[in-house]
Design a protein around this motif. Structure first.
Motif, PDB file in Angstrom:
ATOM      1  N   TYR A   1      37.286   1.209-116.504  1.00 59.74           N
ATOM      2  CA  TYR A   1      38.601   0.600-116.547  1.00 59.74           C
ATOM      3  C   TYR A   1      39.089   0.347-115.117  1.00 59.74           C
ATOM      4  CZ  TYR A   1      38.750   2.262-121.406  1.00 59.74           C
ATOM      5  OH  TYR A   1      38.480   2.506-122.730  1.00 59.74           O
ATOM      6  N   TYR A   2      40.033  -0.579-114.996  1.00 62.12           N
ATOM      7  CA  TYR A   2      40.705  -0.795-113.719  1.00 62.12           C
ATOM      8  C   TYR A   2      42.159  -0.351-113.843  1.00 62.12           C
ATOM      9  CZ  TYR A   2      37.104  -3.169-111.050  1.00 62.12           C
ATOM     10  OH  TYR A   2      35.970  -3.442-110.322  1.00 62.12           O
ATOM     11  N   ILE A   3      42.560   0.519-112.917  1.00 63.47           N
ATOM     12  CA  ILE A   3      43.932   1.028-112.877  1.00 63.47           C
ATOM     13  C   ILE A   3      44.709   0.266-111.812  1.00 63.47           C
ATOM     14  CG2 ILE A   3      45.374   3.050-112.497  1.00 63.47           C
ATOM     15  CD1 ILE A   3      43.661   3.248-114.977  1.00 63.47           C
ATOM     16  N   ARG A   4      45.935  -0.141-112.127  1.00 62.75           N
ATOM     17  CA  ARG A   4      46.802  -0.761-111.119  1.00 62.75           C
ATOM     18  C   ARG A   4      48.080   0.053-110.990  1.00 62.75           C
ATOM     19  NH1 ARG A   4      48.932  -6.686-112.078  1.00 62.75           N
ATOM     20  NH2 ARG A   4      50.474  -5.585-113.352  1.00 62.75           N
ATOM     21  N   ALA A   5      48.405   0.421-109.753  1.00 65.77           N
ATOM     22  CA  ALA A   5      49.640   1.153-109.464  1.00 65.77           C
ATOM     23  C   ALA A   5      50.520   0.282-108.579  1.00 65.77           C
ATOM     24  CB  ALA A   5      49.334   2.473-108.773  1.00 65.77           C
ATOM     25  N   SER A   6      51.798   0.157-108.931  1.00 66.73           N
ATOM     26  CA  SER A   6      52.694  -0.707-108.156  1.00 66.73           C
ATOM     27  C   SER A   6      54.083  -0.088-108.085  1.00 66.73           C
ATOM     28  CB  SER A   6      52.770  -2.106-108.779  1.00 66.73           C
ATOM     29  OG  SER A   6      53.256  -2.045-110.107  1.00 66.73           O
ATOM     30  N   MET A   7      54.746  -0.383-106.956  1.00 67.27           N
ATOM     31  CA  MET A   7      56.097   0.131-106.741  1.00 67.27           C
ATOM     32  C   MET A   7      56.734  -0.701-105.631  1.00 67.27           C
ATOM     33  SD  MET A   7      57.258   4.018-105.745  1.00 67.27           S
ATOM     34  CE  MET A   7      58.970   4.523-105.805  1.00 67.27           C
ATOM     35  N   VAL A   8      58.013  -0.999-105.749  1.00 61.75           N
ATOM     36  CA  VAL A   8      58.710  -1.752-104.723  1.00 61.75           C
ATOM     37  C   VAL A   8      58.629  -0.996-103.392  1.00 61.75           C
ATOM     38  CG1 VAL A   8      60.934  -2.669-103.983  1.00 61.75           C
ATOM     39  CG2 VAL A   8      60.264  -2.826-106.378  1.00 61.75           C
ATOM     40  N   GLY A   9      58.266  -1.706-102.336  1.00 64.42           N
ATOM     41  CA  GLY A   9      58.133  -1.082-101.020  1.00 64.42           C
ATOM     42  C   GLY A   9      56.735  -0.613-100.702  1.00 64.42           C
ATOM     43  N   TYR A  10      55.808  -0.783-101.681  1.00 67.89           N
ATOM     44  CA  TYR A  10      54.430  -0.348-101.474  1.00 67.89           C
ATOM     45  C   TYR A  10      53.472  -1.452-101.922  1.00 67.89           C
ATOM     46  CZ  TYR A  10      56.082   4.384-100.631  1.00 67.89           C
ATOM     47  OH  TYR A  10      56.695   5.481-100.107  1.00 67.89           O
ATOM     48  N   LYS A  11      52.315  -1.493-101.269  1.00 67.21           N
ATOM     49  CA  LYS A  11      51.285  -2.443-101.655  1.00 67.21           C
ATOM     50  C   LYS A  11      50.605  -1.967-102.940  1.00 67.21           C
ATOM     51  CE  LYS A  11      46.998  -4.566-100.060  1.00 67.21           C
ATOM     52  NZ  LYS A  11      45.986  -4.629 -98.982  1.00 67.21           N
ATOM     53  N   SER A  12      50.458  -2.882-103.908  1.00 66.96           N
ATOM     54  CA  SER A  12      49.803  -2.537-105.168  1.00 66.96           C
ATOM     55  C   SER A  12      48.371  -2.089-104.921  1.00 66.96           C
ATOM     56  CB  SER A  12      49.816  -3.730-106.122  1.00 66.96           C
ATOM     57  OG  SER A  12      51.139  -4.084-106.463  1.00 66.96           O
ATOM     58  N   LEU A  13      47.916  -1.172-105.753  1.00 68.22           N
ATOM     59  CA  LEU A  13      46.570  -0.615-105.606  1.00 68.22           C
ATOM     60  C   LEU A  13      45.793  -0.812-106.898  1.00 68.22           C
ATOM     61  CD1 LEU A  13      44.527   1.115-103.952  1.00 68.22           C
ATOM     62  CD2 LEU A  13      45.552   3.126-105.021  1.00 68.22           C
ATOM     63  N   HIS A  14      44.558  -1.318-106.768  1.00 75.09           N
ATOM     64  CA  HIS A  14      43.646  -1.460-107.901  1.00 75.09           C
ATOM     65  C   HIS A  14      42.481  -0.516-107.688  1.00 75.09           C
ATOM     66  CE1 HIS A  14      45.937  -5.206-107.873  1.00 75.09           C
ATOM     67  NE2 HIS A  14      45.597  -5.387-109.137  1.00 75.09           N
ATOM     68  N   LEU A  15      42.097   0.195-108.738  1.00 72.98           N
ATOM     69  CA  LEU A  15      41.038   1.185-108.596  1.00 72.98           C
ATOM     70  C   LEU A  15      40.179   1.222-109.860  1.00 72.98           C
ATOM     71  CD1 LEU A  15      40.045   3.534-106.676  1.00 72.98           C
ATOM     72  CD2 LEU A  15      41.351   5.068-108.156  1.00 72.98           C
ATOM     73  N   PRO A  16      38.846   1.101-109.726  1.00 70.21           N
ATOM     74  CA  PRO A  16      37.977   1.240-110.900  1.00 70.21           C
ATOM     75  C   PRO A  16      37.800   2.714-111.266  1.00 70.21           C
ATOM     76  CG  PRO A  16      36.657   0.808-108.959  1.00 70.21           C
ATOM     77  CD  PRO A  16      38.091   0.732-108.519  1.00 70.21           C
ATOM     78  N   VAL A  17      37.802   3.035-112.543  1.00 71.34           N
ATOM     79  CA  VAL A  17      37.647   4.410-113.021  1.00 71.34           C
ATOM     80  C   VAL A  17      36.658   4.414-114.179  1.00 71.34           C
ATOM     81  CG1 VAL A  17      38.785   6.444-113.982  1.00 71.34           C
ATOM     82  CG2 VAL A  17      39.999   4.994-112.353  1.00 71.34           C
ATOM     83  N   GLN A  18      35.696   5.313-114.127  1.00 72.96           N
ATOM     84  CA  GLN A  18      34.713   5.451-115.197  1.00 72.96           C
ATOM     85  C   GLN A  18      35.155   6.596-116.111  1.00 72.96           C
ATOM     86  OE1 GLN A  18      31.924   3.388-115.390  1.00 72.96           O
ATOM     87  NE2 GLN A  18      31.570   4.224-117.419  1.00 72.96           N
TER      88      GLN A  18
END
Length: 730
Positions: A70-87
């Motif tokens: 799966y790909y996880i996306r974390a986002s929040m105002v004031g921060y750069k969004s992060l995408h991360l693959p997870v098995q």
């Protein structure tokens, strides 16, 4: 060994719980600069309807996920969004950390524009200038495991422009980047500088290292006294949950590697501990056996949100036979039979970070190192203590003068004592005290950041018997020690610019000027101290980043050295003790080159690749004449493919170094000897059993082509090595 590995696998598999059809993900979201947990971060699983937000501790959980990637996306105002693959695997929870980088947002009436994340110097007062970011490399723990590395030196093998010189002398392996030698890059542990560390990186275990950060440019300013030689910072692992790992490995030359690691976190207190043992008999007849036991411990305590205390201890105890030289080495090196036994080292440091207000922070570092090797010369039947000790402190104060300006200043004190001398100058007492002051200022102008800094360093010699800086040379036995004398101050100044462009593109410029003093104990061909070296250094870099971790870097560099300190090709034998010293000389030289590096995200959910290349041109200047410097390779290139599918991983890594030459250790009648011009390939792979508790069985093949190349005259590589092992994680 195969029976032992099979036994471990059977026991581990039998302990696993019954498999369910669904798994999950647990993790923590943190600020990538301050490492503090982030609340109310939006986290979603891409291509699904699953989503959540982090709690006040930064924690989040996903459950009921079918096995797969799966790909996880974390986002929040004031921060750069992060995408991360997870098995995700069946009947288990995968634990991950999501570290979000701050980003500044500019607003006007018609558009929203993101600029490069603002570096938080309040949180990391010792952070080097952003102008050097294109010359900054990181080797992660995952890469260390995939490369099959067991020591710090081995983990540096594929760094852009990196060259490992392997020999059989007192310092077994030197690591350099971009041909920067004499002095070689310095080392730090968790940001705390080490003065005398050259005998340790090839024994320092990489099993519990989180990452190794390398400033490839000879322009580091804030990490200790690394000065114009660059710095290698070893970051040890910090645990956020309970974990225990056991690793066993056996391989060529009857080598054995064993490591036990454990760590955990309770509230505001985290800890880590480990113990390991490594040994090898080396190739038959080469007198190259080694063994080393290592113990380490680390803690981090945050008694308040504004205060953190981190402590580390490392202890190593073992022995090392100095590998015998082979032709075309000088006969005197071929005849030597020498050993270090014991090779004993203890390192302790403590770091305190205090931030009483948003506009001020202080970092205080205290450190102590004790190294107690005993050098044995079996031909002369002699034993020499080469003990040395150092202790000191480093303090950096950061002040936010305005929202766009940060001023940092501080000082360092180091006391180094070798009661009976050390290394090439054994038998002569060394007792020096060094003080240093540094100041830097960083100013932001919209998308541009400009910084400048200066470091002043001076050493007081309580007693120094390796040479006489006032004398005219003469026989070494008649040299009187220097007593109660200040050395001339050394000054290093630098300035840098970082410009954030559109589409995750940034430009980095940096220039530095300073002086390098010869390493303690160095003599020139007249048996005097070599003159100080002046060095002018320019770095430039263009960085392009993409989501999910892809990155491309282009970085030209230029170095001009006046009175560069280089090996003369001559040696001096003490008429009384018979000790052999290498003699140096001063010469003017320059070097320029360009580096290209690229790394991909995981492609097709199956593999990722990396590639880097360094092209250099080095020349010696004599009056108006320019002569090619053949002591440095013209080309160094590295590349690799990391294949990872479900429980299976397979990794191919290669390195090529073009030809160069040197006469060090060579028979004087033969002159400079050809070195380098080799290609090597390493292959590693493994299979992981289990989910909640895992066992990875792996095979590492180092130097697959069995190429016995040389980076130093008389000391060829040992050839192909094959290791098999297993790692159990609970």
């Amino acid at each position: 060994m195969s029976m032992a590995v099979t036994g471990i696998m059977i026991i581990a598999v039998q302990t696993l719980t019954a498999q369910d059809s669904e798994g999950g993900i647990k993790g923590t979201v943190r600020d990538a600069v301050t490492m503090l947990p982030l609340n109310s971060v939006n986290i979603i699983v891409l291509d699904t309807t699953v989503g959540t937000v982090s709690d006040k501790n930064g924690s989040f959980t996903f459950s009921g996920l079918k096995p797969g990637e799966y790909y996880i996306r974390a986002s929040m105002v004031g921060y750069k969004s992060l995408h991360l693959p997870v098995q995700v695997r069946a009947s288990s929870f995968v634990r991950i950390n999501l570290d979000l980088r701050p980003v500044s947002i500019l607003l006007d009436s018609v558009r929203i524009t993101g600029i490069r994340p603002k570096r938080d110097l309040m949180a990391i007062p010792t952070l080097e200038t952003g102008g050097l970011e294109a010359a900054h490399s990181i080797v992660t723990a995952d890469e260390i495991r995939k490369q099959g590395s067991h020591t710090v030196i081995e983990a540096l093998k594929y760094v852009p422009g990196g060259l490992i010189e392997t020999r059989g002398r007192k310092v077994k392996q030197f690591f350099s980047v971009r041909g920067q030698k004499y002095p070689y890059p310095d080392y730090a542990i968790n940001g705390i500088w080490q003065k005398e560390f050259l005998e340790l990186p090839y024994f320092f275990s990489s099993s519990d290292i989180e990452s190794i950060e390398i400033v490839r440019s000879s322009a580091a300013l804030l990490t200790g006294l690394s000065g114009l030689a660059g710095v290698i910072d070893i970051q040890t692992r910090e645990y956020d949950s309970l974990e225990t790992a056991v690793e066993l490995e056996y391989g060529s030359f009857e080598s054995f590697h064993g490591q036990l690691s454990h760590g955990g976190k309770y509230g505001s207190f985290s800890y880590a501990a480990g113990a390991g043992y490594n040994r090898t008999k080396g190739p038959a007849g080469l007198h190259a056996a080694e063994k080393m036991m290592n113990i380490h411990g680390r803690f981090r305590w945050e008694p308040a949100s504004s205060l953190s205390i981190t402590g580390n201890i490392f202890h190593m105890n073992g022995s090392r036979q100095l590998s015998k030289a082979a032709p075309p080495a000088d006969q005197k090196y071929i005849d030597l039979i020498q050993t270090y036994d014991p090779l004993l080292t203890t390192l302790v440091n403590l770091k305190t970070y205090y931030r009483p207000a948003t506009w001020a922070s202080t970092e205080l570092q205290l450190f102590y190192s004790g190294r107690q090797p005993v050098f044995i010369d079996e031909v002369r039947d002699s034993r020499t203590k080469e003990y040395d000790f150092e202790w000191g402190l480093n303090i950096i104060q950061a002040l936010a003068v305005s929202p766009d300006n940060t001023f940092r200043f501080g000082g360092l004190y180091n006391h180094w004592l070798a009661p009976d001398g050390k290394r090439f100058y054994a038998g002569k007492r060394c007792d020096t005290e060094t003080i240093s002051f540094v100041a830097t200022d960083e100013q932001r102008f919209g998308p541009a950041v400009i910084d400048a800094g200066i470091r002043w360093t001076r050493t007081f010699m309580n007693e120094y018997g390796a040479f006489n800086i006032e004398g005219s040379g003469g026989y070494f036995k008649n040299v009187d020690p220097v007593v109660d004398e200040w050395q001339p101050p050394v000054i290093q100044a630098s300035t840098g610019v970082t410009l954030s462009l559109k589409n995750e593109l940034s430009l980095h410029l940096h220039a530095t000027f300073g002086q390098l003093k010869p390493r303690e104990g160095s003599l020139d061909t007249a048996l005097n101290v070599p003159a100080d070296e002046s060095r002018l250094k320019f770095d430039m870099g263009l960085i392009k980043s993409w989501e999910r971790g892809s990155r491309m870097v282009l970085s030209p560099f230029y170095v001009r050295q006046v009175n560069a300190i280089v090996y003369s090709g001559q040696t001096y034998e003490h008429p009384v003790s018979g000790k052999i010293m290498e003699l140096y000389e001063n010469r003017n030289q320059e070097q320029y080159g360009i580096e290209f590096e690229t790394r991909s995200r995981k492609l097709l959910h199956l593999f990722s690749v990396f590639y880097n290349i360094t092209l250099m041109n080095s020349s010696i200047l004599t009056g108006d004449a320019r002569v090619k410097n053949k002591e440095h390779p013209v080309l160094i290139t590295n590349g690799g493919i990391y294949l990872d599918r479900s429980e299976f991983d397979l990794n191919f890594l290669g390195k090529y170094v073009s030809g160069f030459e040197n006469e060090r250790f060579a028979d004087p009648a033969l002159g400079p000897q050809p070195l380098g011009d080799y290609f090597t390939m390493d292959v590693t792979g493994g299979y992981t059993f289990g989910t909640r508790r895992t066992v990875r069985v792996y095979l590492n093949i180092i130097n697959l082509t069995n190429r016995k190349y040389s980076t130093v005259v008389g000391y060829p590589d040992f050839g192909r090595r094959i290791n098999i092992g297993a790692r159990l994680v609970i």
